[in-house]
Design a protein around this motif. Structure first.
Motif, PDB file in Angstrom:
ATOM      1  N   ARG A   1      33.573  28.213  39.391  1.00 10.15           N
ATOM      2  CA  ARG A   1      34.097  28.897  40.698  1.00 10.15           C
ATOM      3  C   ARG A   1      33.616  29.037  41.555  1.00 10.15           C
ATOM      4  O   ARG A   1      34.279  29.509  42.234  1.00 10.15           O
ATOM      5  CB  ARG A   1      33.807  29.984  39.675  1.00 10.15           C
ATOM      6  N   ASP A   2      32.491  28.850  42.391  1.00  9.56           N
ATOM      7  CA  ASP A   2      31.785  27.909  43.721  1.00  9.56           C
ATOM      8  C   ASP A   2      33.019  27.658  44.214  1.00  9.56           C
ATOM      9  O   ASP A   2      33.459  27.848  44.950  1.00  9.56           O
ATOM     10  CB  ASP A   2      29.981  28.484  43.806  1.00  9.56           C
ATOM     11  N   ASP A   3      33.333  26.463  43.760  1.00 10.82           N
ATOM     12  CA  ASP A   3      34.565  25.450  44.194  1.00 10.82           C
ATOM     13  C   ASP A   3      35.455  25.751  44.445  1.00 10.82           C
ATOM     14  O   ASP A   3      36.392  25.845  45.651  1.00 10.82           O
ATOM     15  CB  ASP A   3      34.152  24.095  43.696  1.00 10.82           C
TER      16      ASP A   3
ATOM     17  N   PRO B   1      46.154  36.727  55.202  1.00  4.74           N
ATOM     18  CA  PRO B   1      45.976  37.542  54.066  1.00  4.74           C
ATOM     19  C   PRO B   1      44.544  38.840  53.778  1.00  4.74           C
ATOM     20  O   PRO B   1      43.800  38.078  54.429  1.00  4.74           O
ATOM     21  CB  PRO B   1      45.818  36.721  53.451  1.00  4.74           C
ATOM     22  N   SER B   2      44.956  39.818  53.238  1.00  3.74           N
ATOM     23  CA  SER B   2      44.342  40.828  52.937  1.00  3.74           C
ATOM     24  C   SER B   2      43.401  40.050  52.028  1.00  3.74           C
ATOM     25  O   SER B   2      43.101  39.252  51.163  1.00  3.74           O
ATOM     26  CB  SER B   2      44.664  41.892  52.354  1.00  3.74           C
ATOM     27  N   VAL B   3      42.035  40.575  51.644  1.00  3.21           N
ATOM     28  CA  VAL B   3      40.693  40.365  51.001  1.00  3.21           C
ATOM     29  C   VAL B   3      41.449  40.705  49.438  1.00  3.21           C
ATOM     30  O   VAL B   3      40.651  39.812  48.573  1.00  3.21           O
ATOM     31  CB  VAL B   3      39.061  40.741  50.994  1.00  3.21           C
ATOM     32  N   SER B   4      41.864  41.581  49.546  1.00  3.00           N
ATOM     33  CA  SER B   4      42.422  41.740  48.171  1.00  3.00           C
ATOM     34  C   SER B   4      43.218  40.836  47.629  1.00  3.00           C
ATOM     35  O   SER B   4      43.595  40.548  45.721  1.00  3.00           O
ATOM     36  CB  SER B   4      43.275  43.122  48.317  1.00  3.00           C
ATOM     37  N   ALA B   5      44.253  40.371  48.309  1.00  2.00           N
ATOM     38  CA  ALA B   5      45.062  39.266  48.122  1.00  2.00           C
ATOM     39  C   ALA B   5      44.260  38.030  47.529  1.00  2.00           C
ATOM     40  O   ALA B   5      44.303  37.052  46.841  1.00  2.00           O
ATOM     41  CB  ALA B   5      46.159  39.302  49.297  1.00  2.00           C
ATOM     42  N   LEU B   6      43.539  37.154  48.102  1.00  2.00           N
ATOM     43  CA  LEU B   6      42.218  36.709  48.009  1.00  2.00           C
ATOM     44  C   LEU B   6      41.598  36.696  46.935  1.00  2.00           C
ATOM     45  O   LEU B   6      41.654  35.726  46.210  1.00  2.00           O
ATOM     46  CB  LEU B   6      41.645  36.443  48.779  1.00  2.00           C
ATOM     47  N   VAL B   7      41.405  38.386  46.786  1.00  2.00           N
ATOM     48  CA  VAL B   7      40.570  38.175  44.920  1.00  2.00           C
ATOM     49  C   VAL B   7      41.595  37.073  43.741  1.00  2.00           C
ATOM     50  O   VAL B   7      41.477  36.480  43.084  1.00  2.00           O
ATOM     51  CB  VAL B   7      40.240  39.520  44.330  1.00  2.00           C
TER      52      VAL B   7
ATOM     53  N   ILE C   1      32.719  37.312  46.078  1.00  2.00           N
ATOM     54  CA  ILE C   1      33.815  36.704  47.086  1.00  2.00           C
ATOM     55  C   ILE C   1      33.534  37.011  48.326  1.00  2.00           C
ATOM     56  O   ILE C   1      33.706  36.471  49.304  1.00  2.00           O
ATOM     57  CB  ILE C   1      35.236  36.692  46.349  1.00  2.00           C
ATOM     58  N   VAL C   2      33.394  38.033  49.016  1.00  2.00           N
ATOM     59  CA  VAL C   2      33.257  38.790  50.240  1.00  2.00           C
ATOM     60  C   VAL C   2      32.150  38.201  50.974  1.00  2.00           C
ATOM     61  O   VAL C   2      32.039  37.799  52.110  1.00  2.00           O
ATOM     62  CB  VAL C   2      32.714  39.874  49.908  1.00  2.00           C
ATOM     63  N   ALA C   3      30.596  37.683  49.950  1.00  2.00           N
ATOM     64  CA  ALA C   3      29.427  36.963  50.481  1.00  2.00           C
ATOM     65  C   ALA C   3      30.425  35.666  50.711  1.00  2.00           C
ATOM     66  O   ALA C   3      29.267  35.419  52.011  1.00  2.00           O
ATOM     67  CB  ALA C   3      28.674  36.905  49.326  1.00  2.00           C
TER      68      ALA C   3
END
Length: 539
Positions: free
Chosen positions: A88-90, A106-112, A132-134
Motif C-alpha cells: 500500500r505504501d508503494d 488535483p485535490s487531496v480528496s481526488a488523490l484519496v 496519504i496526506v503524510a
C-alpha cells in the motif's frame, strides 16, 4: 553490501533524508560541544521525531556525514517494521507521482479516491486519509509546487537577498562553461580540430580559481563533475605532472554552488552527489545576470589571455580581419591546459584583483587557518559518485574496456558467477591506468592494467591510438601496443617541437646524414652488409 549511490534512491526517501540532514547540519553549526537533553529535545521537535530517534540520527550523521547515512532509517521502530505494509505504501507513492504532482492540480480528496481504487483493485484495505496526506508532506514543498504549477507557493520558497555577500572562502563557489576563443590542433597531425570547452570554478570570497576542466566535448554532466572533483581535492600531484612549481592551495567541499540552468547542472546524478555531500545548489534565476557575475567576469579575463595566443578567434569576429585562426593554430589540448594552469597559479592568483584590491591568494592565505575545511568523509565514494560509468562483462582474464584489459585479484571470486550480468565500471577519462569495478557483493574494487608496467594515458589518447591502429588494418588490439603508441606519439611531438624551436632560433640541430638517391637509387635503406646477387646484363 556497500551503500548505493545517491541517484539510486527513491525520490520520496531521498527528499525526506535531505530534510533531516539539513536540520542536523544546522543543529551542528549552531551547537558546539557535548549535547544536552534540552538541545536534543529541540532537535527532535525540528525533526518531528522522538528524542531517542533524534539522538540516534544525530549519531549516525556524525559518523557518516552524508545524506545517505540517513536514508531508509525509520524513526522509533525496529528495522523492517512498518505501520503501513509495503504494497500500500508503494501504491500511495506511485499515485502521488502519477496523479497528484500534475499541472492540473488535483485535490487531496481526488488523490484519496485514486489511491483507494488502486488498493481495491489490488485486493488491499484502503489506507486512512491522514496516511496519504503524510506521504504528500514528505515531498519537498518547492518540488511539489513546481510540479503542480503553483507559482506563488514556489516563489515563496526562494530566498531573495538584498545583496550578495559571503563571509569566508568556500561558502559559495560558482561554476560555468564557455567555448574557448582559440582553435587547438591534433597531437599527431598538428592539424586544427576545433575550439575546446572550458569549465571553470571560482570561490566568490577570495576570487581564487578552485578548479577547471578543458575538453573538446560540449558541456555535460562529465565536464561539470570533473571540474568539481578538481576543485575539491588537493592539486599537488596534478601540478607536478604538468611541471608547475607554483602552489595552488585551494581544496575542500563548498557549502553552496552557484550554477547555470543548463541540463548538465540539472542531472540527477550531479544533484544527488552534491546533496549527499552537503553541497547546496543554487540555479541561476532567469533574467538575473548578477547571480553569476563573478564567474562570468573571470571567464572574460581568461578568454582575454587566450586572445594573445596563436589560433585565437578573439571574442568578436570583426576583430579577426584577415587573420585566419585555423591556419595559425598551434596549441594542442594538453598544451593549452598547461598554459591555462600556469596563468591561473602564476599570474591571476598573484595579481591585484580590481574588487578585492589584493591578490586572491593573499585573501585565501588570510583565512586559511580559520576556514572550516570540509573534505568528503569517504573520499573514494565521493570520487566514484562523480566519475562517468559504463557496464562490462567480467571475462576470465579480466575487464575489457576502451581496447584495454584490467585485472584485480579480488575479481577472481566472481569469474564464472556473473552469468549474463554486466558489472558497473567507473573510470576517470584523465587517467586510464585504473578503473573501479562494482563486484557482485556491491563493493567496488580497483582494477589496474593487465600489464602493470605500462604508463598512464588519457581516454582521448587511447581512442586516438586505437583509431590509428585500426586505420592500418589491425584487427587484434594489443593493450601494450596502444599504450606504447600513445607514449611514442607524445615523444614524437615533444621532439618535433624542440627541433623546430631550435631551428627558428638559428641553432644547429644534429641529424642523420642524408643519402643521395641519384647515386644509390633503389638500394637506399637496404642492408649493405649482405652481398647483393649479381645479374648479368643481357642487352
Amino acid at each position: 553490501m556497500s551503500e548505493p549511490f545517491a541517484d539510486e534512491i527513491d525520490d520520496i526517501d531521498w527528499d525526506e533524508a535531505c530534510r533531516k540532514a539539513d536540520v542536523i547540519r544546522e543543529f551542528l553549526r549552531r551547537e558546539s560541544g557535548p549535547t544536552t537533553t534540552g538541545q536534543i529535545r529541540k532537535l527532535a521537535g525540528e525533526l518531528r521525531l522522538s528524542q531517542a530517534s533524534a539522538y540516534r540520527l544525530l549519531k549516525l550523521f556524525r559518523e557518516g556525514g552524508t545524506v545517505l547515512s540517513l536514508v531508509g532509517r525509520k524513526a522509533g521502530r525496529p528495522a523492517g517494521h512498518r505501520v503501513l505494509d509495503e504494497a500500500r505504501d508503494d501504491i500511495i507513492r506511485a499515485e502521488i507521482k502519477r496523479f497528484y504532482l500534475k499541472k492540473t492540480r488535483p485535490s487531496v480528496s481526488a488523490l484519496v479516491r485514486e489511491v483507494n481504487s488502486s488498493c481495491r483493485v489490488a485486493g488491499l484495505p484502503t489506507p486512512h486519509r491522514r496516511t496519504i496526506v503524510a506521504r504528500i508532506e514528505v515531498v519537498d514543498l518547492a518540488k511539489r509546487a513546481k510540479a503542480r504549477g503553483e507559482a506563488e507557493i514556489e516563489k515563496s520558497t526562494i530566498a531573495v537577498p538584498g545583496k550578495f555577500e559571503v563571509s569566508r572562502p568556500l561558502q559559495v563557489v560558482q561554476i560555468d562553461h564557455t567555448r574557448a576563443d582559440i582553435f587547438v590542433v591534433d597531437e599527431e597531425s598538428r592539424q586544427p580540430i576545433g575550439r575546446p570547452w572550458l569549465t571553470l570554478a571560482m570561490d566568490v570570497c577570495s576570487r581564487m580559481v578552485t578548479g577547471f576542466y578543458l575538453t573538446m566535448a560540449a558541456p555535460s554532466r562529465l565536464s561539470t563533475s570533473l571540474c568539481l572533483l578538481h576543485s575539491v581535492f588537493d592539486k599537488s600531484a596534478w601540478l607536478r605532472e604538468r611541471e608547475i612549481a607554483d602552489p595552488w592551495p585551494v581544496a575542500g567541499l563548498p557549502d553552496r554552488l552557484h550554477v547555470d540552468n543548463g541540463r548538465d547542472f540539472r542531472s540527477r546524478a550531479f544533484q544527488r552527489g552534491c546533496e549527499d555531500a552537503g553541497i547546496e545548489i543554487d540555479w541561476r534565476p532567469p533574467g538575473e545576470p548578477r547571480f553569476g557575475g563573478h564567474i562570468e567576469r573571470l571567464i572574460g579575463t581568461q578568454m582575454g589571455k587566450l586572445h594573445l595566443l596563436p589560433g585565437t578567434t578573439f571574442s568578436n569576429p570583426d576583430e579577426l580581419g584577415e587573420y585566419n585562426p585555423r591556419k595559425h593554430s598551434a596549441f594542442t589540448l594538453r598544451e593549452l591546459e598547461r598554459y591555462i594552469a600556469l596563468d591561473i597559479v602564476g599570474d591571476y592568483h598573484q595579481s591585484i584583483h580590481s574588487s578585492l584590491k589584493r591578490p586572491p591568494i593573499a585573501v585565501w592565505r588570510e583565512y586559511e587557518g580559520s576556514i572550516p575545511l570540509r573534505l568528503p568523509r569517504d573520499r573514494m565514494h565521493f570520487w566514484l559518485t562523480f566519475l562517468p560509468e559504463d557496464e562490462r562483462t567480467l571475462r576470465p582474464n579480466g575487464i575489457h574496456i576502451f581496447g584495454l584489459r584490467y585485472w584485480s585479484a579480488a575479481l577472481a571470486a566472481d569469474v564464472g558467477r556473473t552469468g549474463k550480468r554486466r558489472l558497473l565500471i567507473k573510470y576517470d577519462p584523465r587517467d586510464l591506468s585504473r578503473i573501479f569495478v562494482r563486484r557482485l557483493s556491491g563493493n567496488f574494487v580497483e582494477a589496474r592494467y593487465g600489464d602493470i608496467t605500462l604508463p598512464s594515458i588519457t581516454l582521448a589518447e587511447a581512442k586516438a591510438s586505437r583509431d590509428s591502429l585500426l586505420a592500418k588494418g589491425k584487427r587484434e588490439i594489443d593493450m601494450g601496443t596502444i599504450v606504447r603508441t600513445a607514449i611514442a606519439r607524445r615523444q614524437l611531438i615533444d621532439n618535433a617541437q624542440r627541433m623546430t624551436a631550435a631551428a627558428r632560433r638559428g641553432k644547429t640541430v644534429s641529424r642523420k646524414p642524408r643519402v643521395d638517391d641519384r647515386e644509390w637509387g633503389s638500394l637506399r635503406g637496404v642492408d649493405s652488409s649482405k652481398p647483393v646477387p649479381f645479374v648479368e646484363d643481357t642487352d
